[in-house]
Scaffold this motif. Structure first.
Motif, PDB file in Angstrom:
ATOM      1  N   ASN A 163      25.797  13.333 -11.207  1.00  0.00           N
ATOM      2  CA  ASN A 163      24.388  13.648 -10.988  1.00  0.00           C
ATOM      3  C   ASN A 163      24.248  14.214  -9.586  1.00  0.00           C
ATOM      4  OD1 ASN A 163      21.549  13.610 -10.515  1.00  0.00           O
ATOM      5  ND2 ASN A 163      21.311  12.013 -12.064  1.00  0.00           N
ATOM      6  N   CYS A 164      23.657  15.410  -9.492  1.00  0.00           N
ATOM      7  CA  CYS A 164      23.468  16.043  -8.185  1.00  0.00           C
ATOM      8  C   CYS A 164      22.575  15.222  -7.268  1.00  0.00           C
ATOM      9  CB  CYS A 164      22.882  17.450  -8.362  1.00  0.00           C
ATOM     10  SG  CYS A 164      24.024  18.611  -9.168  1.00  0.00           S
ATOM     11  N   GLU A 165      21.817  14.293  -7.839  1.00  0.00           N
ATOM     12  CA  GLU A 165      20.931  13.448  -7.038  1.00  0.00           C
ATOM     13  C   GLU A 165      21.603  12.151  -6.594  1.00  0.00           C
ATOM     14  OE1 GLU A 165      17.980  14.518  -6.065  1.00  0.00           O
ATOM     15  OE2 GLU A 165      18.304  16.384  -7.171  1.00  0.00           O
ATOM     16  N   TRP A 166      22.921  12.086  -6.700  1.00  0.00           N
ATOM     17  CA  TRP A 166      23.614  10.863  -6.282  1.00  0.00           C
ATOM     18  C   TRP A 166      23.320  10.545  -4.823  1.00  0.00           C
ATOM     19  CZ3 TRP A 166      26.979  10.489  -2.202  1.00  0.00           C
ATOM     20  CH2 TRP A 166      27.453  11.691  -1.661  1.00  0.00           C
ATOM     21  N   VAL A 167      23.165  11.592  -4.031  1.00  0.00           N
ATOM     22  CA  VAL A 167      22.930  11.380  -2.600  1.00  0.00           C
ATOM     23  C   VAL A 167      21.578  10.725  -2.354  1.00  0.00           C
ATOM     24  CG1 VAL A 167      21.862  13.628  -2.103  1.00  0.00           C
ATOM     25  CG2 VAL A 167      23.246  12.489  -0.333  1.00  0.00           C
ATOM     26  N   GLU A 168      20.667  10.838  -3.349  1.00  0.00           N
ATOM     27  CA  GLU A 168      19.356  10.188  -3.262  1.00  0.00           C
ATOM     28  C   GLU A 168      19.364   8.821  -3.939  1.00  0.00           C
ATOM     29  OE1 GLU A 168      17.086  11.536  -1.468  1.00  0.00           O
ATOM     30  OE2 GLU A 168      18.114  13.456  -1.175  1.00  0.00           O
ATOM     31  N   GLY A 169      20.540   8.407  -4.401  1.00  0.00           N
ATOM     32  CA  GLY A 169      20.665   7.087  -4.994  1.00  0.00           C
ATOM     33  C   GLY A 169      20.764   7.049  -6.501  1.00  0.00           C
ATOM     34  N   ALA A 170      20.828   8.219  -7.175  1.00  0.00           N
ATOM     35  CA  ALA A 170      20.916   8.244  -8.636  1.00  0.00           C
ATOM     36  C   ALA A 170      22.191   7.543  -9.098  1.00  0.00           C
ATOM     37  CB  ALA A 170      20.888   9.678  -9.144  1.00  0.00           C
ATOM     38  N   LYS A 171      22.083   6.711 -10.114  1.00  0.00           N
ATOM     39  CA  LYS A 171      23.221   5.975 -10.666  1.00  0.00           C
ATOM     40  C   LYS A 171      23.559   6.403 -12.087  1.00  0.00           C
ATOM     41  CE  LYS A 171      23.520   3.301  -7.018  1.00  0.00           C
ATOM     42  NZ  LYS A 171      24.655   3.463  -6.068  1.00  0.00           N
ATOM     43  N   ARG A 172      22.645   7.143 -12.727  1.00  0.00           N
ATOM     44  CA  ARG A 172      22.869   7.609 -14.095  1.00  0.00           C
ATOM     45  C   ARG A 172      23.149   9.104 -14.081  1.00  0.00           C
ATOM     46  NH1 ARG A 172      17.933   5.412 -17.618  1.00  0.00           N
ATOM     47  NH2 ARG A 172      19.233   6.303 -19.274  1.00  0.00           N
ATOM     48  N   SER A 173      24.062   9.513 -14.919  1.00  0.00           N
ATOM     49  CA  SER A 173      24.490  10.908 -14.908  1.00  0.00           C
ATOM     50  C   SER A 173      23.449  11.836 -15.519  1.00  0.00           C
ATOM     51  CB  SER A 173      25.818  11.051 -15.659  1.00  0.00           C
ATOM     52  OG  SER A 173      26.830  10.343 -15.004  1.00  0.00           O
ATOM     53  N   HIS A 176      22.900  18.295 -16.971  1.00  0.00           N
ATOM     54  CA  HIS A 176      23.112  19.511 -16.178  1.00  0.00           C
ATOM     55  C   HIS A 176      24.292  19.332 -15.231  1.00  0.00           C
ATOM     56  CE1 HIS A 176      19.126  21.095 -17.355  1.00  0.00           C
ATOM     57  NE2 HIS A 176      18.655  19.889 -17.111  1.00  0.00           N
ATOM     58  N   SER A 177      24.244  18.277 -14.420  1.00  0.00           N
ATOM     59  CA  SER A 177      25.266  18.071 -13.401  1.00  0.00           C
ATOM     60  C   SER A 177      26.632  17.836 -14.019  1.00  0.00           C
ATOM     61  CB  SER A 177      24.893  16.881 -12.516  1.00  0.00           C
ATOM     62  OG  SER A 177      23.638  17.064 -11.907  1.00  0.00           O
ATOM     63  N   THR A 178      26.665  17.099 -15.120  1.00  0.00           N
ATOM     64  CA  THR A 178      27.948  16.797 -15.760  1.00  0.00           C
ATOM     65  C   THR A 178      28.590  18.055 -16.319  1.00  0.00           C
ATOM     66  OG1 THR A 178      27.247  14.537 -16.256  1.00  0.00           O
ATOM     67  CG2 THR A 178      29.069  15.443 -17.559  1.00  0.00           C
ATOM     68  N   LEU A 179      27.812  18.887 -17.003  1.00  0.00           N
ATOM     69  CA  LEU A 179      28.379  20.112 -17.561  1.00  0.00           C
ATOM     70  C   LEU A 179      28.909  21.018 -16.454  1.00  0.00           C
ATOM     71  CD1 LEU A 179      29.015  22.044 -19.845  1.00  0.00           C
ATOM     72  CD2 LEU A 179      26.654  22.880 -19.712  1.00  0.00           C
ATOM     73  N   ASN A 180      28.147  21.207 -15.401  1.00  0.00           N
ATOM     74  CA  ASN A 180      28.604  22.073 -14.323  1.00  0.00           C
ATOM     75  C   ASN A 180      29.845  21.516 -13.635  1.00  0.00           C
ATOM     76  OD1 ASN A 180      26.717  24.434 -14.110  1.00  0.00           O
ATOM     77  ND2 ASN A 180      25.229  22.783 -14.076  1.00  0.00           N
ATOM     78  N   SER A 181      29.900  20.201 -13.468  1.00  0.00           N
ATOM     79  CA  SER A 181      31.084  19.576 -12.873  1.00  0.00           C
ATOM     80  C   SER A 181      32.302  19.813 -13.755  1.00  0.00           C
ATOM     81  CB  SER A 181      30.848  18.076 -12.689  1.00  0.00           C
ATOM     82  OG  SER A 181      29.772  17.830 -11.798  1.00  0.00           O
ATOM     83  N   LEU A 182      32.124  19.665 -15.053  1.00  0.00           N
ATOM     84  CA  LEU A 182      33.232  19.893 -15.985  1.00  0.00           C
ATOM     85  C   LEU A 182      33.746  21.319 -15.913  1.00  0.00           C
ATOM     86  CD1 LEU A 182      31.943  17.933 -19.116  1.00  0.00           C
ATOM     87  CD2 LEU A 182      33.871  17.313 -17.640  1.00  0.00           C
ATOM     88  N   LYS A 183      32.861  22.271 -15.770  1.00  0.00           N
ATOM     89  CA  LYS A 183      33.289  23.668 -15.677  1.00  0.00           C
ATOM     90  C   LYS A 183      34.205  23.877 -14.475  1.00  0.00           C
ATOM     91  CE  LYS A 183      29.351  26.032 -17.868  1.00  0.00           C
ATOM     92  NZ  LYS A 183      28.343  27.088 -17.644  1.00  0.00           N
ATOM     93  N   GLY A 184      33.800  23.320 -13.328  1.00  0.00           N
ATOM     94  CA  GLY A 184      34.623  23.475 -12.137  1.00  0.00           C
ATOM     95  C   GLY A 184      35.974  22.812 -12.286  1.00  0.00           C
ATOM     96  N   LEU A 185      36.011  21.614 -12.868  1.00  0.00           N
ATOM     97  CA  LEU A 185      37.271  20.899 -13.043  1.00  0.00           C
ATOM     98  C   LEU A 185      38.182  21.618 -14.029  1.00  0.00           C
ATOM     99  CD1 LEU A 185      35.925  17.233 -13.122  1.00  0.00           C
ATOM    100  CD2 LEU A 185      37.120  18.381 -11.240  1.00  0.00           C
ATOM    101  N   LEU A 186      37.604  22.170 -15.097  1.00  0.00           N
ATOM    102  CA  LEU A 186      38.423  22.912 -16.052  1.00  0.00           C
ATOM    103  C   LEU A 186      39.016  24.155 -15.394  1.00  0.00           C
ATOM    104  CD1 LEU A 186      39.517  23.368 -18.904  1.00  0.00           C
ATOM    105  CD2 LEU A 186      37.370  24.545 -19.451  1.00  0.00           C
ATOM    106  N   ASP A 187      38.216  24.884 -14.644  1.00  0.00           N
ATOM    107  CA  ASP A 187      38.732  26.077 -13.970  1.00  0.00           C
ATOM    108  C   ASP A 187      39.838  25.711 -12.992  1.00  0.00           C
ATOM    109  OD1 ASP A 187      37.047  27.797 -15.339  1.00  0.00           O
ATOM    110  OD2 ASP A 187      35.497  27.796 -13.792  1.00  0.00           O
ATOM    111  N   TYR A 188      39.686  24.573 -12.326  1.00  0.00           N
ATOM    112  CA  TYR A 188      40.725  24.116 -11.402  1.00  0.00           C
ATOM    113  C   TYR A 188      42.027  23.828 -12.160  1.00  0.00           C
ATOM    114  CZ  TYR A 188      43.243  21.169  -8.088  1.00  0.00           C
ATOM    115  OH  TYR A 188      44.211  20.629  -7.265  1.00  0.00           O
TER     116      TYR A 188
END
Length: 316
Positions: A163-173, A176-188
């Motif tokens: 979750n892009c809002e983790w820095v604001e204290g978000a604890k639930r995923s 949006h954030s999960t899909l985009n994170s997965l794209k970066g990890l797959l490309d890596y």
């Protein structure tokens, strides 16, 4: 519905090479030398050439990392799409070879800083989506993104996503954030081979979405959002088409079959297909662009038809 010759002819007619080479590769299954020859033209004409010519001498676009230098974050202007990160995402997704941006990685290392705390460009910042795009752009341009990929290991949430809002204290995923994170990890992984821990968190992130059938609440089974209206470019926004495109690429990389938990999401994608085999766009994203690359709302979109057709063909 099979891919018809009429549909392919429409996709190819007057199309930019950025779209044409993908039709040749993914729908026509042309020999590699054919689609690669078309892909080589992306940097030399059309969308790719136009965007490359807008790059500044400092390596940036619009003078900024994620936002243009003149963007007022306190104002009410919609998010612009003209700054460096978005330009790199477009060029990469259109198939521009990294050689066409020779020297860009070094220029950005020297000149570009994130709007968040002025952090160095290739080091990333705190936003999952931004960091994921940076990983994808970095490995494309030959930058060592190992530390950036490990950042996702360290910032994965307890439910398996991000979750892009983790820095604001978000604890639930977030979807949006999960899909985009997965794209970066797959490309890596595709670019470098990855690591055991990166692959582990990628598979856990995929499970986060698959357990929710790509669009449902885990607790009630109700749809989180519509997510079945589509726009191109995909940007950071979640949709079942955006997610299905990721899972298609991941399955091909992992050499696995489509996961049956995607079936309802795929039906939502197929339900948007018109009788002639095309998909229409819900409209353009608001916000500044250098130039438009797709049609207006309600019109048949060649880009969405490419994306929709190839995920349905893969699924089928």
């Amino acid at each position: 519905m099979a891919v018809t010759s009429g549909l392919v002819e429409w996709l190819l007619e007057g199309s930019d090479p950025a779209l044409r080479w993908q039709v040749e590769r993914d729908l026509l299954e042309e020999p590699e030398e054919v689609w690669r020859a078309t892909r080589a033209r992306v940097a030399q004409e059309g969308f790719g050439k136009r965007l490359l010519e807008l790059q500044g001498e400092d390596g940036q676009w619009a003078g900024g990392a994620f936002f243009p230098a003149d963007y007022d974050m306190r104002g009410d202007e919609a998010q612009p799409w003209t700054a460096t990160t978005w330009a790199l995402v477009a060029l990469r997704e259109w198939g521009v070879e990294a050689a066409a941006l020779a020297g860009t990685a070094q220029l950005l290392a020297e000149n570009s800083r994130w709007e968040y705390d002025g952090l160095p460009y290739w080091g990333g910042e705190v936003d999952c989506c931004i960091n994921a795009m940076t990983v994808s752009n970095g490995v494309w341009l030959g930058v060592d993104m190992g530390a950036n990929a490990r950042w996702f290991v360290e910032h994965q949430l307890g439910d398996g996503g991000w979750n892009c809002e983790w820095v604001e204290g978000a604890k639930r995923s977030s979807f949006h954030s999960t899909l985009n994170s997965l794209k970066g990890l797959l490309d890596y992984e595709v670019a470098t081979g990855g690591s055991e821990e990166v692959r582990r968190v990628r598979k856990e992130g995929e499970e986060y979405l698959l357990k929710r059938h790509l669009y449902k609440r885990l607790s009630t089974g109700e749809a989180v959002a519509e997510w079945a209206t589509f726009r191109y470019p995909l940007r950071w926004q979640y949709s079942v088409l955006n997610a299905a495109d990721y899972f298609m690429r991941a399955a091909r990389h992992d050499r696995t079959s489509p996961d049956p938990r995607m079936s309802e999401a795929m039906e939502r994608i197929k339900a948007q297909r018109q009788g002639d085999g095309t998909w229409v766009t819900a409209g353009r994203h608001p916000g500044r662009m250098w130039f438009e690359v797709d049609v207006e709302a309600g019109q048949r979109s060649k880009w969405l038809t490419l994306y929709g057709t190839r995920v349905v063909e893969w699924w089928g």
